[in-house]
Design an enzyme around this catalytic site. Sequence first.
Site, mmCIF file in Angstrom:
data_model
loop_
_atom_site.group_PDB
_atom_site.id
_atom_site.type_symbol
_atom_site.label_atom_id
_atom_site.label_comp_id
_atom_site.label_asym_id
_atom_site.label_seq_id
_atom_site.Cartn_x
_atom_site.Cartn_y
_atom_site.Cartn_z
ATOM 1 N N LYS A 147 25.067 -76.519 21.834
ATOM 2 C CA LYS A 147 26.224 -77.319 21.443
ATOM 3 C C LYS A 147 27.504 -76.550 21.724
ATOM 4 O O LYS A 147 27.555 -75.332 21.568
ATOM 5 C CB LYS A 147 26.171 -77.615 19.951
ATOM 6 N N GLU A 173 9.936 -76.671 16.159
ATOM 7 C CA GLU A 173 10.533 -76.007 14.989
ATOM 8 C C GLU A 173 10.670 -76.975 13.817
ATOM 9 O O GLU A 173 10.587 -78.198 13.990
ATOM 10 C CB GLU A 173 11.903 -75.417 15.345
HETATM 11 N N1 PSU Z 1 21.550 -76.162 17.111
HETATM 12 C C1 PSU Z 1 21.384 -77.489 17.076
HETATM 13 N N2 PSU Z 1 20.520 -78.027 16.178
HETATM 14 C C2 PSU Z 1 19.813 -77.244 15.283
HETATM 15 C C3 PSU Z 1 19.994 -75.831 15.353
HETATM 16 C C4 PSU Z 1 20.863 -75.343 16.283
HETATM 17 O O1 PSU Z 1 21.997 -78.189 17.858
HETATM 18 O O2 PSU Z 1 19.059 -77.775 14.446
HETATM 19 C C5 PSU Z 1 19.211 -74.940 14.416
HETATM 20 C C6 PSU Z 1 18.038 -74.259 15.153
HETATM 21 O O3 PSU Z 1 16.951 -74.128 14.264
HETATM 22 C C7 PSU Z 1 18.595 -72.894 15.494
HETATM 23 C C8 PSU Z 1 19.462 -72.622 14.282
HETATM 24 O O4 PSU Z 1 17.627 -71.899 15.674
HETATM 25 O O5 PSU Z 1 20.051 -73.871 13.966
HETATM 26 C C9 PSU Z 1 20.514 -71.574 14.580
HETATM 27 O O6 PSU Z 1 21.118 -71.188 13.404
HETATM 28 P P1 PSU Z 1 22.060 -69.883 13.392
HETATM 29 O O7 PSU Z 1 23.261 -70.285 14.194
HETATM 30 O O8 PSU Z 1 22.355 -69.662 11.938
HETATM 31 O O9 PSU Z 1 21.264 -68.788 14.000
#
Ligand code: PSU
Length: 303
Positions: A159, A25
């Site tokens: 996390k 990604e």
């Molecule tokens: N969790 C992490 N590092 C990240 C992300 C999530 O520990 O970089 C990023 C990933 O790209 C994930 C996105 O798909 O954040 C999720 O965002 P949201 O909670 O807005 O869906």
Amino acid sequence: MKNYLSITPEIQEAIAAGKPVVALESTILSHGMPYPENLEFAHKVEEIIRAEGAIPATTAIIGGKLCIGLDSDQLELMCRAENVGKVSRRDVATYVATNQVGATTVATTMMLADMAGIRFFATGGIGGVHRGAETTMDISADLQELANTKVGVICAGAKSLLDIGLTLEYLETMGVPVLGLKTDDFPAFYCRKSGFGVDYNAPDEATVAKIMKTKWDLGLKGGSVIANPIPAEYELDFDEMEEVINRALKAAEEEGIRGKATTPFLLAHIKDYTKGVSLASNLQLAYNNAKEAAKIAVEFAKL
Ligand code: PSU
Ligand code: MN
């Protein structure tokens, strides 16, 4: 659809020949790590995948195209992250149609991988059900994508800024297998254990490949979470990280952070509070996921 896809010749040939390819990604680069550490990471993670005999495919939206495989200028663009948006499923068409540069989240990378025919994807951690989601309804689109899109996601769990228990409940409801790679424990990103278990402890990469092949042969839609704990030497203390995460959550609440800004805000604060210690762990767990994803893709290609 083909008119919107820009796949490098190397990746195109590998997919056509059934060779192992691993998607990566770009949100982790643009919104998850600082420059220039992210650029070094972007190159090294690709080298790790190659060393295992697979082809890396970093994804992004650039110049009105869904790009599968980025050259070094494009990696630099994503890592500098100037005017680079965070693109989830709902934003894809807008970014393509209006020529904006977009970093792909877990959800969007799964979409692009599936469009290209790539079945495995390595990242750091997935998005999930946020703490307090019973009032905010903040549930990452990553979970819906895992339910619907045929890609196995190798990650270090999630996390604990998320509600890991609710995230696992949601995945169960949506029928997403949560496999542990040589572990009974669902990992919490920086920590090898979260206090929650996985559905199945897969003893090796070949077993994961076989489970995914079977799932898709059966016509079952969707992907899977393949949870790979951080190597023990880079693990951080659970209670210390809880404290840091709680501070970050409090700051987000005080500043009224909402929606798609929430996850990047929390990640940036966690990094600042731990003065880079968390970044070093983050890099190492992502390298470890890339290596295992490549091994799984290699095993899958043999089936
Ligand atoms: N969790 C992490 N590092 C990240 C992300 C999530 O520990 O970089 C990023 C990933 O790209 C994930 C996105 O798909 O954040 C999720 O965002 P949201 O909670 O807005 O869906
Ligand atoms: Mn969200």
